[in-house]
Design an enzyme around this catalytic site. Structure first.
Site, PDB file in Angstrom:
ATOM      1  N   LYS A   1      -2.692 -14.019   8.336  1.00  0.00           N
ATOM      2  CA  LYS A   1      -1.614 -14.278   7.385  1.00  0.00           C
ATOM      3  C   LYS A   1      -0.653 -15.339   7.893  1.00  0.00           C
ATOM      4  CE  LYS A   1       1.935 -11.915   4.649  1.00  0.00           C
ATOM      5  NZ  LYS A   1       2.595 -10.604   4.368  1.00  0.00           N
TER       6      LYS A   1
ATOM      7  N   TRP B   1       2.410 -10.725  14.179  1.00  0.00           N
ATOM      8  CA  TRP B   1       3.509 -11.056  13.281  1.00  0.00           C
ATOM      9  C   TRP B   1       4.134 -12.387  13.682  1.00  0.00           C
ATOM     10  CZ3 TRP B   1       3.282  -5.600  14.341  1.00  0.00           C
ATOM     11  CH2 TRP B   1       3.054  -4.820  13.209  1.00  0.00           C
TER      12      TRP B   1
ATOM     13  N   ARG C   1      -5.170  -6.023   9.346  1.00  0.00           N
ATOM     14  CA  ARG C   1      -5.026  -5.982   7.894  1.00  0.00           C
ATOM     15  C   ARG C   1      -6.371  -5.683   7.237  1.00  0.00           C
ATOM     16  NH1 ARG C   1      -1.371  -9.927   9.618  1.00  0.00           N
ATOM     17  NH2 ARG C   1       0.762  -9.569   8.878  1.00  0.00           N
TER      18      ARG C   1
ATOM     19  N   ARG D   1      -1.744   0.091   8.699  1.00  0.00           N
ATOM     20  CA  ARG D   1      -1.146  -0.853   9.656  1.00  0.00           C
ATOM     21  C   ARG D   1       0.248  -0.383  10.051  1.00  0.00           C
ATOM     22  NH1 ARG D   1      -1.317  -6.173  11.574  1.00  0.00           N
ATOM     23  NH2 ARG D   1       0.554  -7.443  11.334  1.00  0.00           N
TER      24      ARG D   1
ATOM     25  N   HIS E   1      -2.786  -0.642   3.373  1.00  0.00           N
ATOM     26  CA  HIS E   1      -1.915  -1.409   4.264  1.00  0.00           C
ATOM     27  C   HIS E   1      -1.008  -0.489   5.077  1.00  0.00           C
ATOM     28  CE1 HIS E   1      -0.067  -5.116   5.687  1.00  0.00           C
ATOM     29  NE2 HIS E   1       1.117  -4.552   5.513  1.00  0.00           N
TER      30      HIS E   1
ATOM     31  N   TYR F   1      10.251  -1.059  12.792  1.00  0.00           N
ATOM     32  CA  TYR F   1       9.743   0.083  13.563  1.00  0.00           C
ATOM     33  C   TYR F   1      10.665   0.441  14.733  1.00  0.00           C
ATOM     34  CZ  TYR F   1       5.657  -1.688  11.089  1.00  0.00           C
ATOM     35  OH  TYR F   1       4.809  -2.148  10.121  1.00  0.00           O
TER      36      TYR F   1
END
Length: 349
Positions: A231, A317, A204, A294, A291, A326
């Site tokens: 995050k 994640w 990020r 990414r 972003h 994806y």
């Protein structure tokens, strides 16, 4: 309980014992003894009901928010939560939790989606219409607080259902390798190196711009993101590719602390004029954000056959749901099946 006056205040004060045994002193907010006595008696009755009858006190929205903020002080997105809470204050200030019902939730949902104006330094105010996602994020904060008040604090027995609005499904924004090369060639050197590194690691924005040399091991070819920088709140190990290693070696010696310094300090703003100019020169949409680098990194991995469970771990994640966006870009696991069915058996002329 007692009612008394202090030398440093014109108002009457109450000293009381809460049901949990805490000694509390608080101002009544009035210099009138009759009004102060009424508040004293009301609190005495409330505390008796709580202790003897098990009746829950009727908490206000304000005290609920204060407790929530004190417990969430270390949350990575706390500033975003605060912005939603500032808006909610206009609807819930002075309300008790018992007053937050389905009808009020419906009113809040409608009100959050209404257009509003923001002031400009020059010219007329600009009108903004909140996105459906903005409405939902506000409702999610409200729902989280009410659930905490019910499940963890025992302040309420139940909370109303808070339905989310249906959000439009957006395409993942990513660029091809050819577009990425054109973008890199159009950027100034300090931005070019950061973009190269982002495209190789999928990190990020702030994890790149504020990457410190203390987080890099060039010998073991790895970097790491500390839990308070991630995050999801969990440490991320970052294996470094040949390209990423090349970038880091070129940065060695530029600054003692920071990997990607600009005038001796980390970059704080990436959506600059040079970024916009580079997008235009590369023929990339002006809506392409940092972003989206990414997203590009993850899209390339999916197209190259990286398993989604591996991609999830590489990207740090928290849930598999975030990686599923994806999945449609990866078809290698389906290739063995497409020729198994029998075709029409004829040549087309």
């Amino acid at each position: 309980m007692s009612l008394f006056r202090r030398k440093d205040s014109p108002n009457w004060w109450i000293e009381l014992t809460a049901p949990d045994g805490r000694r509390i002193q608080q101002s009544t907010g009035t210099s009138e003894k009759v009004a102060a006595q009424e508040l004293h008696d009301r609190l005495k009755t409330q505390f008796w009901n709580e202790k003897r009858l098990g009746i829950k006190p009727n908490r206000t929205w304000q005290e609920t928010v204060l407790r929530w903020l004190s417990e969430q002080a270390n949350k990575a997105s706390i500033e975003t939560d605060k912005s939603h809470l500032r808006w909610l204050d206009g609807c819930l200030a002075g309300k008790y939790l018992s007053q937050i019902d389905r009808d009020l939730i419906s009113q809040i949902t409608v009100a959050r989606g209404l257009p509003y104006e923001i002031a400009r330094t020059k010219g007329r105010p600009r009108q903004i219409t909140p996105k459906t996602s903005t409405v939902n994020r506000t409702l999610e904060v409200l729902r989280a607080i009410l659930r905490r008040a019910r499940d963890d604090w025992g302040w309420i027995d139940q909370c109303p259902n808070i339905p989310m609005l249906k959000e439009p499904i957006k395409r993942v924004s990513w660029i091809t390798r050819e577009q990425a090369l054109a973008l890199l060639n159009a950027l100034p050197d300090h931005q070019r190196q950061m973009v190269r590194f982002a495209l190789e690691t999928g990190l990020r924005r702030k994890n790149v711009t504020h990457l410190a040399w203390s987080q890099v091991d060039l010998i073991k070819r790895q970097a790491w993101i500390h839990p308070d920088q991630a995050k999801a709140g969990k440490a991320i190990g970052v294996p470094l590719s040949n390209e990423a290693m090349q970038v880091l070696r070129q940065q060695v010696g530029k600054n003692e602390n920071w990997v990607f310094p600009y005038r001796g300090k980390p970059v704080t703003q990436v959506a600059t004029k040079s970024w916009r100019n580079a997008l235009a020169k590369a023929g990339i949409s002006a809506g392409f954000r940092w972003h989206d680098l990414r997203h590009t990194w993850a899209s390339w991995h999916a197209q190259d056959g990286t398993p989604l469970n591996v991609l999830r771990e590489l990207g740090g994640w928290a849930t598999s749901e975030m990686v599923q966006r994806y999945a449609h870009l990866s078809t290698e696991h389906l290739a063995q099946w497409v020729n198994r069915r029998t075709g029409v058996g004829m040549e087309i002329t």
